[in-house]
Design an enzyme around this catalytic site. Structure first.
Site, PDB file in Angstrom:
ATOM      1  N   GLY A  42       0.784  -1.229   0.000  1.00  0.00           N
ATOM      2  CA  GLY A  42       0.000   0.000   0.000  1.00  0.00           C
ATOM      3  C   GLY A  42       0.813   1.275   0.000  1.00  0.00           C
ATOM      4  O   GLY A  42       0.274   2.353  -0.240  1.00  0.00           O
ATOM      5  N   LYS A 199     -31.548  27.593   6.946  1.00  0.00           N
ATOM      6  CA  LYS A 199     -31.697  26.204   7.374  1.00  0.00           C
ATOM      7  C   LYS A 199     -30.864  25.952   8.623  1.00  0.00           C
ATOM      8  O   LYS A 199     -29.959  26.721   8.965  1.00  0.00           O
ATOM      9  CB  LYS A 199     -31.249  25.240   6.280  1.00  0.00           C
ATOM     10  CG  LYS A 199     -29.751  25.251   6.012  1.00  0.00           C
ATOM     11  CD  LYS A 199     -29.363  24.165   5.042  1.00  0.00           C
ATOM     12  CE  LYS A 199     -27.890  24.252   4.668  1.00  0.00           C
ATOM     13  NZ  LYS A 199     -26.958  24.077   5.749  1.00  0.00           N
ATOM     14  N   THR A 230     -23.267  15.140  -0.279  1.00  0.00           N
ATOM     15  CA  THR A 230     -24.331  14.133  -0.313  1.00  0.00           C
ATOM     16  C   THR A 230     -25.598  14.668  -0.969  1.00  0.00           C
ATOM     17  O   THR A 230     -26.566  13.931  -1.134  1.00  0.00           O
ATOM     18  CB  THR A 230     -24.666  13.649   1.104  1.00  0.00           C
ATOM     19  OG1 THR A 230     -25.130  14.763   1.883  1.00  0.00           O
ATOM     20  CG2 THR A 230     -23.446  13.032   1.773  1.00  0.00           C
TER      21      THR A 230
END
Length: 318
Positions: A42, A199, A230
């Site tokens: 890795g 909000k 998202t």
């Protein structure tokens, strides 16, 4: 055409090779020869396939998903160039990861954006070129010069053309209070009024629309943000705008992170079109009809040429 002084060289790792190739093509230089990969355990390896001694080196690398992999690729490339006696090293980071961790929101929070800025400078970067940091004050986290390009001019030109004959029907909307300055600048470019969604965010990646400040009834609405992750904020905002009488809803942002349920949310939302810039590559599986991608290559190419020529970059902000 660049004619003077030491060579300019543009390299890239693995996060956004297509953008790097486009930038190099516009400038008129070949993309530098390099290989960036992983050993079997890795660890990242870097091989630079040409001399960079005395050269003005620009490393194009967005620190997008997988964020930690791409940050380490950038750091190791910078270290390689530093040890190969590059004249100057500029980290070109179209999308700067960890930018949302820019303050202590609660006790014992890290300020990861500052940590990453320190690591980039320690690795050997002499300056940073980036676009639309989540919080502009992150420029101050770096101990090297930062050129901070805005995405609004690119998006503004697109919508000015798209709605050239419908300017009276348009209103620009900020999806939250934190994006008001960006939305105001965008609205000024379109000579359009501004509305704001108020909000509250009860927890990370969850947004609840509370109120809309401004009249959106029978208007074509353009939601403007720096990034969409998202897509909860932008899609809930779009639904609220339609409920309050908006005729059509469009959305745009600089950085299309589009993680988790983002694509499904956009598909199911009343958003007619989402325009993003290619600071983060859009995978084929996320390339739906609603999403249009505009290139930042021309503005980054011009900024790189200006940095190389020691000319002001601020002219690109208008």
């Amino acid at each position: 055409m660049i004619t003077h002084g030491k060579n300019i060289k543009i390299f890239t790792a693995n996060s956004n090779r297509k953008l790097a190739e486009s930038i190099a093509k516009i400038i008129g230089v070949p993309l530098g020869k390099s290989e960036v990969g992983n050993f079997s355990d890795g660890e990242i390896f870097v091989n630079i396939g040409e001399t960079v001694r005395g050269s003005d080196v620009f490393v194009v690398q967005s620190t997008c998903n997988p964020v930690n992999q791409h940050i380490m690729e950038l750091l190791i490339m910078i270290d390689a160039f530093k040890r190969a006696s590059a004249g100057r090293i500029t980290a070109v980071i179209p999308y700067f990861g960890y930018a949302r961790q820019d303050r202590k929101a609660k006790a014992r929070d890290p300020i990861s954006a500052k940590l990453v800025a320190d690591i980039i400078a320690t690795a050997g970067a002499d300056r940073v070129l980036t676009m639309d940091l989540h919080a502009p004050q992150i420029q101050g986290f770096f101990n090297v010069p930062v050129d901070h390009l805005p995405g609004v001019p690119i998006l503004g030109r697109y919508y000015s053309t798209k709605f050239e004959n419908e300017k009276d029907d348009i209103i620009v909307v900020s999806p939250d209070l934190g994006s008001v300055t960006r939305a105001r600048n965008f609205a000024a470019r379109l000579d359009a009024p501004l509305a704001i969604i108020d909000k509250r965010r009860p927890k990370a990646n969850v947004a609840e629309v509370m109120n809309i400040i401004g009249d959106v009834k029978d208007k074509k609405v353009i939601l403007v943000d720096d990034m969409i992750d998202t897509a909860g904020t932008i899609t809930s905002g779009a639904k609220a705008l339609v409920e309050r009488g908006a005729k059509e809803v469009y959305a745009c942002c600089t950085h299309g992170v589009l993680s988790g349920p983002a694509i499904e949310r956009i598909k199911d939302s009343p958003i007619k079109e989402l325009v993003i810039l290619d600071t983060i590559p859009l995978p084929e599986e996320k390339a739906i009809d609603k999403i249009k991608v505009l290139s930042v290559a021309p503005i980054f190419a011009e900024a790189i040429e200006r940095i190389y020529e020691d000319l002001p970059v601020s002219t690109l902000f208008v």
